[in-house]
Design a protein around this motif. Structure first.
Motif, PDB file in Angstrom:
ATOM      1  N   LYS A 187      29.174  53.136 -52.444  1.00 45.35           N
ATOM      2  CA  LYS A 187      28.258  52.957 -51.314  1.00 45.35           C
ATOM      3  C   LYS A 187      28.872  52.074 -50.238  1.00 45.35           C
ATOM      4  CE  LYS A 187      23.884  53.614 -53.745  1.00 45.35           C
ATOM      5  NZ  LYS A 187      22.607  52.966 -54.165  1.00 45.35           N
ATOM      6  N   ARG A 188      29.517  51.027 -50.655  1.00 45.23           N
ATOM      7  CA  ARG A 188      30.150  50.146 -49.657  1.00 45.23           C
ATOM      8  C   ARG A 188      31.261  50.875 -48.905  1.00 45.23           C
ATOM      9  NH1 ARG A 188      30.781  44.408 -53.008  1.00 45.23           N
ATOM     10  NH2 ARG A 188      28.527  44.012 -53.264  1.00 45.23           N
ATOM     11  N   THR A 189      32.006  51.699 -49.636  1.00 50.15           N
ATOM     12  CA  THR A 189      33.075  52.458 -48.972  1.00 50.15           C
ATOM     13  C   THR A 189      32.505  53.420 -47.931  1.00 50.15           C
ATOM     14  OG1 THR A 189      34.328  52.343 -51.036  1.00 50.15           O
ATOM     15  CG2 THR A 189      35.071  53.919 -49.391  1.00 50.15           C
ATOM     16  N   LEU A 190      31.419  54.113 -48.304  1.00 46.31           N
ATOM     17  CA  LEU A 190      30.788  55.018 -47.339  1.00 46.31           C
ATOM     18  C   LEU A 190      30.232  54.273 -46.135  1.00 46.31           C
ATOM     19  CD1 LEU A 190      28.897  57.415 -49.777  1.00 46.31           C
ATOM     20  CD2 LEU A 190      30.899  57.950 -48.387  1.00 46.31           C
ATOM     21  N   LYS A 191      29.634  53.096 -46.388  1.00 43.53           N
ATOM     22  CA  LYS A 191      29.089  52.311 -45.275  1.00 43.53           C
ATOM     23  C   LYS A 191      30.198  51.842 -44.333  1.00 43.53           C
ATOM     24  CE  LYS A 191      25.807  48.559 -44.501  1.00 43.53           C
ATOM     25  NZ  LYS A 191      24.971  47.513 -45.156  1.00 43.53           N
ATOM     26  N   ALA A 192      31.332  51.414 -44.927  1.00 46.43           N
ATOM     27  CA  ALA A 192      32.453  50.981 -44.078  1.00 46.43           C
ATOM     28  C   ALA A 192      33.011  52.151 -43.279  1.00 46.43           C
ATOM     29  CB  ALA A 192      33.548  50.363 -44.952  1.00 46.43           C
ATOM     30  N   GLN A 193      33.062  53.319 -43.910  1.00 46.96           N
ATOM     31  CA  GLN A 193      33.553  54.490 -43.188  1.00 46.96           C
ATOM     32  C   GLN A 193      32.610  54.869 -42.048  1.00 46.96           C
ATOM     33  OE1 GLN A 193      34.168  57.795 -45.745  1.00 46.96           O
ATOM     34  NE2 GLN A 193      35.068  59.110 -44.151  1.00 46.96           N
ATOM     35  N   LYS A 194      31.290  54.733 -42.308  1.00 45.84           N
ATOM     36  CA  LYS A 194      30.314  55.036 -41.252  1.00 45.84           C
ATOM     37  C   LYS A 194      30.446  54.070 -40.081  1.00 45.84           C
ATOM     38  CE  LYS A 194      25.383  55.886 -40.672  1.00 45.84           C
ATOM     39  NZ  LYS A 194      24.047  55.855 -41.344  1.00 45.84           N
ATOM     40  N   LEU A 195      30.680  52.802 -40.386  1.00 48.72           N
ATOM     41  CA  LEU A 195      30.878  51.822 -39.307  1.00 48.72           C
ATOM     42  C   LEU A 195      32.127  52.138 -38.493  1.00 48.72           C
ATOM     43  CD1 LEU A 195      29.985  48.492 -41.159  1.00 48.72           C
ATOM     44  CD2 LEU A 195      28.691  49.599 -39.348  1.00 48.72           C
ATOM     45  N   GLN A 196      33.154  52.583 -39.158  1.00 54.42           N
ATOM     46  CA  GLN A 196      34.376  52.946 -38.442  1.00 54.42           C
ATOM     47  C   GLN A 196      34.138  54.132 -37.514  1.00 54.42           C
ATOM     48  OE1 GLN A 196      37.252  51.406 -38.291  1.00 54.42           O
ATOM     49  NE2 GLN A 196      36.780  49.813 -39.811  1.00 54.42           N
ATOM     50  N   ASP A 197      33.343  55.109 -37.998  1.00 53.49           N
ATOM     51  CA  ASP A 197      33.042  56.271 -37.150  1.00 53.49           C
ATOM     52  C   ASP A 197      32.213  55.876 -35.940  1.00 53.49           C
ATOM     53  OD1 ASP A 197      34.409  57.697 -39.011  1.00 53.49           O
ATOM     54  OD2 ASP A 197      32.617  58.445 -40.060  1.00 53.49           O
TER      55      ASP A 197
END
Length: 566
Positions: A187-197
């Motif tokens: 979940k944290r990885t997905l959240k970080a990826q979403k922030l990058q996008d």
């Protein structure tokens, strides 16, 4: 000298090993005061030989050691505790049965003390369960069987036998913790990826607003799930409000004091049923009609369906919340309903295009086709209906169950000796007046039809002589002998009887065809021109006539009736 001995002795007054000496009045008073102070908690408790405190409320005859056993010992409670020498040893908390079989290397040579037949070390030759070999493993040294898996014999105490976690491996819980840790990391990885996008697309929110949202996210996300009975948690104001009843309101258990009315649960303060149910009052008019009425009225059901849809959508990955985004959730729910209906229609059309059968969908209801329903009906052993509705009686276009002249049954409800009548009074005369029980009693004594009652009475039979009686006996004997002869020749007569029956059946079928044609001709006539045939002579039908009727009877529920010309 005695005063010095008294001062040197302890408070218990023990001197030597012979017997205790009597205490002085002053020592006795000091001892009692000390006991009272210990009971009140003002003085420290007495300590036994193991350094443990003795309860001051325990009687002296329990804590003190008798002088004739060992007068030098101090008061103790060791004799009240379990003795180590008498306790049976129990298994420790870490011991448990072996799970699985350890993979040990198989023996290749015969070992000393092993079974001479199979070569296993866990039993002897006389206890071996393997098939006796022609030459044992002791002499061949090959095909040595593995050792048996013996379990540990545990001796559990009372609590150990009833411990639901006995034998639990803590490593199993560690696997669950690691699994949840992996999910959290994903979940944290997905959240970080979403922030990058979002940062790359320029849609990133202000830093202060994002920090505020991240702080309140975990607390407000499940604020509705922590509600307890009687409490309401407000996530915005961070307070807990108690749901107390307003004193001006009437308590639920005072609505109806009848003990047979709705049940009130004092623990949850719930009354699910309507307290005014037996009073005949309309639930819409009363002030309180039960918790179920409030729960299943208005938009409550719609709200529950929306909440259920929000939970299912959240599990599928859509971030919607009933309290946070109600408008978004409602629009999403409506679009989901429309898409669901379209999908069902398309699926139905595709199935019909592939397999056909659209004509079966336009068929009339099953109740009309098969005269069957799925309504539950329970019958008794005599055929009476116990539960459910009685089967509806098929009625014609003519008037039925018309009762005249005080009769309680219709004409034709009674049959006796080839004549129809009324069942209520056993009268054989149509259009007669009902006589009730008196008519039944009179008909039971003398049951003569109206036309036969006008005939002249027959003469009484004269008594028979001895000669006539003897002649009748001889005739009976002759008849019996003839019957015995017929039984002997039954094989030859059976074929003749079958031929006679077939001929009679043909005649009955021919007569049944004539009767059906006559009935069709009468049915085509006008109702006012039909002949009156209720007073015709009616005879009991024979077996051939009944068989012909069954063979010629039309069955509208028969699916092959149209092919048979019926």
């Amino acid at each position: 000298m005695p005063e010095e001995d008294a001062t040197q002795t302890p408070s218990e007054g023990i001197v030597g090993l012979d017997e205790p000496k009597k205490m002085t009045r002053e020592d006795w008073r000091k001892k009692k005061e000390l006991e009272e102070q210990r009971k009140l908690g003002n003085a420290p408790a007495e300590v036994d030989e193991e350094g443990k405190d003795i309860n001051p409320h325990i009687p002296q005859y329990i804590s003190s050691v008798p002088w004739y056993i060992d007068p030098s010992k101090r008061p103790t409670l060791k004799h009240q505790r379990p003795q180590e020498e008498t306790e049976s040893p129990y298994s420790s908390i870490g011991e448990w049965y072996k799970r699985g079989v350890a993979e040990k290397p198989l023996a290749t040579k015969f070992r000393k003390g092993a079974c001479e037949n199979c070569g296993a070390l866990t039993h002897k030759k006389k206890d071996c369960l393997e098939r006796p070999r022609k030459v044992g493993a002791k002499f061949t040294g090959t095909s040595i069987a593995p050792d048996e898996h013996s379990q540990v014999q545990l001796a559990l105490d009372y609590d150990g036998k009833r411990d639901r976690w006995n034998g639990y491996d803590a490593e199993d819980h560690q696997r669950i913790v690691e699994e949840y840790a992996k999910v959290d990391l994903a979940k944290r990885t997905l959240k970080a990826q979403k922030l990058q996008d979002e940062l790359a697309s320029g849609k990133l929110l202000d830093q202060a607003e994002r920090e505020h949202n991240s702080e309140d996210e975990d607390e407000d996300k499940y604020a509705d799930d922590i509600d307890m009975p009687g409490q309401n948690f407000d996530s915005k104001r961070r307070i807990t409000v108690r749901n107390l009843r307003i004193r001006e309101d009437i308590a639920k258990y005072l609505r109806n004091l009848d003990p047979n009315s709705a049940y009130y649960d004092p623990k949850t303060r719930a009354m699910r049923e309507n307290p005014y149910f037996n009073t005949g009052m309309n639930p819409d008019e009363v002030g309180y009609a039960g918790d179920n009425f409030v729960r299943y009225s208005g938009d409550t059901i719609t709200m529950a369906q929306t909440q259920l849809f929000a939970w299912e959508a959240y599990e599928k990955g859509s971030e919607v919340h009933l309290q946070a985004d109600p408008t978004k959730l409602e629009l999403l729910h409506q679009s989901f309903k429309v898409k669901k209906e379209d999908f069902k229609e398309k699926q139905k059309e595709s199935i019909l295009e592939k397999y056909g059968g659209e004509k079966h969908l336009d068929a009339p209801p099953r109740e009309l086709l098969l005269a069957q329903t799925e309504d539950y009906v329970e019958y008794s052993r005599h055929g009476a209906v116990l539960k459910g509705l009685d089967k509806a009686v098929a009625r014609s276009k003519y008037e039925e169950d018309v009762l005249i002249n005080n009769h309680t049954c219709i004409w034709g409800s009674y049959w006796k000796d080839g004549f129809w009548g009324y069942k209520c009074c056993h009268s054989m005369v149509r259009q007669s007046y009902c006589t009730g029980e008196a008519g039944i009693k009179s008909s039971s004594t003398v049951c003569v039809p109206f036309e036969e009652g006008l005939e002249e009475p027959q003469e009484e039979e004269q008594p028979k002589t001895l000669l006539e009686l003897h002649q009748e006996k001889m005739k009976d004997k002759k008849k019996k002998s003839k019957k015995n002869k017929k039984r002997r020749n039954s094989d030859s007569s059976d074929s003749e009887d079958e031929e006679k029956k077939k001929e009679k059946l043909k005649k009955a079928l021919h007569a049944e065809d004539k009767r059906l044609k006559h009935v069709e001709a009468i049915m085509q006539l006008d109702e006012r021109k039909r002949p009156y045939s209720s007073l015709q002579e009616v005879k009991e039908p024979t077996e051939e006539e009944l068989e012909a009727f069954r063979m010629k009877r039309s069955r509208p529920d028969d699916p092959m009736a149209s092919f048979l010309g019926q």
